[in-house]
Design a protein around this motif. Structure first.
Motif, short mmCIF file in Angstrom:
data_model
loop_
_atom_site.label_atom_id
_atom_site.label_comp_id
_atom_site.label_asym_id
_atom_site.label_seq_id
_atom_site.Cartn_x
_atom_site.Cartn_y
_atom_site.Cartn_z
N ARG A 143 0.88 -1.33 0.13
CA ARG A 143 -0.05 0.01 -0.02
C ARG A 143 0.85 1.20 0.06
N TYR A 144 2.22 1.12 0.51
CA TYR A 144 2.90 2.15 0.50
C TYR A 144 3.92 2.25 -0.95
N HIS A 145 4.26 1.63 -1.46
CA HIS A 145 4.92 1.65 -2.85
C HIS A 145 4.50 0.62 -3.88
#
Ligand SMILES: [Zn+2]
Ligand SMILES: [Zn+2]
Length: 208
Positions: A143-145
């Motif tokens: 979800r972050y990258h």
């Protein structure tokens, strides 16, 4: 008028109701423009100024709603000579900035570009082919990258690999006419939008 910065040192001086009793004038004839920066709770007021000692365009925060700055003022007052110097200093900065962006853009891995695998071992070592597909790496992305993979066509077979393991073969050289045109449209903007966009493009991530 230039930037007028309050030099009052006591609440008595600040509250005379006669305005500032110790005004200090800065950047006389060198204020190119002004803008407001809205933060979460407060606004900061900036002047775009020509800084003679460093021979460069920079910004100076002269007021804010987060503290007492009521005696400070800003008047756009740049002289024609200063405007000419400011323009002359920004043109090479924009040229360098936009050239670097165009060079980076030419190295972007995109569908239709011919790339080479940079891995030195394994089944993909040294492969060269045209990028036929580029998409999200569903296994590695979080979800972050977001990670990307490419599918390149080699001898009729599509081979998949992480996008960071390939490089564009012979990136197109910078189109000098296009670069010159981009520089001109950058410097033709008003100073606040020109300066802010210069600062913004410094750290802006390139599109994937
Ligand atoms: Zn004052
Ligand atoms: Zn701010």
């Amino acid at each position: 008028m230039p930037l007028i910065i309050c030099g009052c040192t006591s609440s008595e001086e600040r509250n005379t109701h006669r305005g500032c009793v110790k005004p200090r004038h800065e950047y006389v004839g060198a204020v190119l423009g002004e803008y407001e920066h809205n933060g979460g709770h407060d606004s900061d007021f900036y002047a775009v100024v020509w800084d003679e000692p460093t021979q460069s365009v920079t910004t100076k925060c002269w007021g804010t709603t987060s503290s007492w700055t009521y005696h400070n003022h800003c008047r756009v007052d740049a002289t024609p000579e200063v405007i000419a110097k400011a323009n002359a200093s920004m043109r090479p900065r924009w040229t360098e900035r936009l050239r670097a962006r165009m060079e980076a853009d030419a190295r972007l891995v995109r569908v239709g570009r011919v790339v080479r695998s940079t891995t030195t071992r394994g089944k993909n070592a040294g492969l060269v082919g045209e990028v036929a597909w580029k998409g999200r790496d569903k296994i590695r992305s979080t979800r972050y990258h977001t990670y990307y993979r490419v599918g390149i066509d080699v001898d009729g077979t599509r081979r998949f690999m992480p996008v960071e393991n390939v490089e564009v073969v012979e990136p197109a050289p910078v189109n000098e006419a296009e670069l010159a045109q981009s520089v001109e449209s950058a410097v033709r903007r008003d100073w606040p939008s020109q300066y802010r966009s210069f600062v913004y493009t410094a750290g802006a991530p390139l599109p994937q």
